[in-house]
Scaffold this active site. Structure first.
Site, PDB file in Angstrom:
ATOM      1  N   HIS A  11       0.833  -1.207   0.000  1.00 15.55           N
ATOM      2  CA  HIS A  11       0.000   0.000   0.000  1.00 15.55           C
ATOM      3  C   HIS A  11       0.866   1.255   0.000  1.00 15.55           C
ATOM      4  CE1 HIS A  11      -3.830   2.133   0.852  1.00 15.55           C
ATOM      5  NE2 HIS A  11      -3.027   2.987   1.478  1.00 15.55           N
ATOM      6  N   GLU A  12       1.815   1.324   0.927  1.00 15.38           N
ATOM      7  CA  GLU A  12       2.662   2.522   1.028  1.00 15.38           C
ATOM      8  C   GLU A  12       3.619   2.651  -0.155  1.00 15.38           C
ATOM      9  OE1 GLU A  12       1.982   4.922   2.969  1.00 15.38           O
ATOM     10  OE2 GLU A  12       0.487   3.772   4.068  1.00 15.38           O
ATOM     11  N   HIS A  15       1.704   4.257  -2.947  1.00 13.10           N
ATOM     12  CA  HIS A  15       1.684   5.726  -2.829  1.00 13.10           C
ATOM     13  C   HIS A  15       3.012   6.322  -3.289  1.00 13.10           C
ATOM     14  CE1 HIS A  15      -2.100   6.458  -0.799  1.00 13.10           C
ATOM     15  NE2 HIS A  15      -1.816   5.623   0.184  1.00 13.10           N
ATOM     16  N   ASP A  87      -7.494   7.751   2.717  1.00 13.71           N
ATOM     17  CA  ASP A  87      -7.155   8.206   1.364  1.00 13.71           C
ATOM     18  C   ASP A  87      -8.425   8.559   0.589  1.00 13.71           C
ATOM     19  OD1 ASP A  87      -4.518   7.513   2.000  1.00 13.71           O
ATOM     20  OD2 ASP A  87      -4.679   5.542   1.041  1.00 13.71           O
TER      21      ASP A  87
END
Length: 196
Positions: A11-12, A15, A87
């Site tokens: 996930h990170e 980003h 988000d």
């Protein structure tokens, strides 16, 4: 668990990599999968200079970056996860401003609409009378949805085209848990990303 840690890393890294790949976007300063408060991980970016006046292209890039983590979830796991809640909230607020206040929708045009506002202390919407029709409300909703879907699709396409860099970043995050901007640049360059 190790699987939660890996999912957070994807996930990170989603980003961070989308941030990195978007033209004219601020480079990420740091990405971390160390839990902080209610967040399982975080990606920090800082603008090159202080600006308070942005165009439509800036906000479209912002939405792609905000949805990068969700796009990574979809790419790797085939479904979105609840970790993208914040988000989505941020992205929806920006898209709503674009459509209803900043005149950034060609279908709506140069108009601004009074919307409910968050009360700072109570954390809920203050009830205001609406100054537009139900038909316009539906059109505003459709435009917000269109803008967010376009950003979501763009983030997914970027990650799909650059999945090997996503995998390289995830593996490094699982070992180090945090990467600085310089470490990301070195990692991506080593993995073969020419623009790193």
């Amino acid at each position: 668990t190790n699987e939660d840690k890996r999912r957070t890393a994807y996930h990170e890294a989603g980003h961070a990599l989308v941030n990195w790949l978007m033209p004219d976007s601020e480079r990420p300063q740091k990405v971390s999968i160390v839990p902080r408060g209610r967040s399982l991980g975080v990606t920090w970016t800082a603008p090159d200079e202080d600006k308070h006046h942005h165009g439509e292209d800036y906000y479209k890039r912002y939405l792609v970056r905000v949805l990068g983590g969700r796009a990574a979830d979809r790419l790797i796991y085939g479904q979105p996860y609840s970790g993208a809640q914040q988000d989505l909230k941020q992205g929806t607020q920006v898209a709503r401003q674009m459509v209803a206040n900043w005149g950034m929708s060609t279908r709506i045009g140069p108009m601004a609409f009074r919307m409910g506002e968050e009360h700072v202390f109570l954390g809920r919407e203050i009830s205001e009378s609406r100054d537009f029709s139900d038909g316009m409300a539906n059109l505003i909703d459709e435009e917000i949805q269109r803008i967010l879907r376009e950003a979501d699709d763009k983030a997914l396409d970027l990650l799909r085209e650059n999945q090997k860099y996503l995998e390289a970043m995830v593996e490094e995050l699982l070992v180090k848990e945090e990467l600085s901007g310089e470490e990301m640049e070195a990692l991506l360059y080593k993995a073969g990303l020419a623009s790193a």
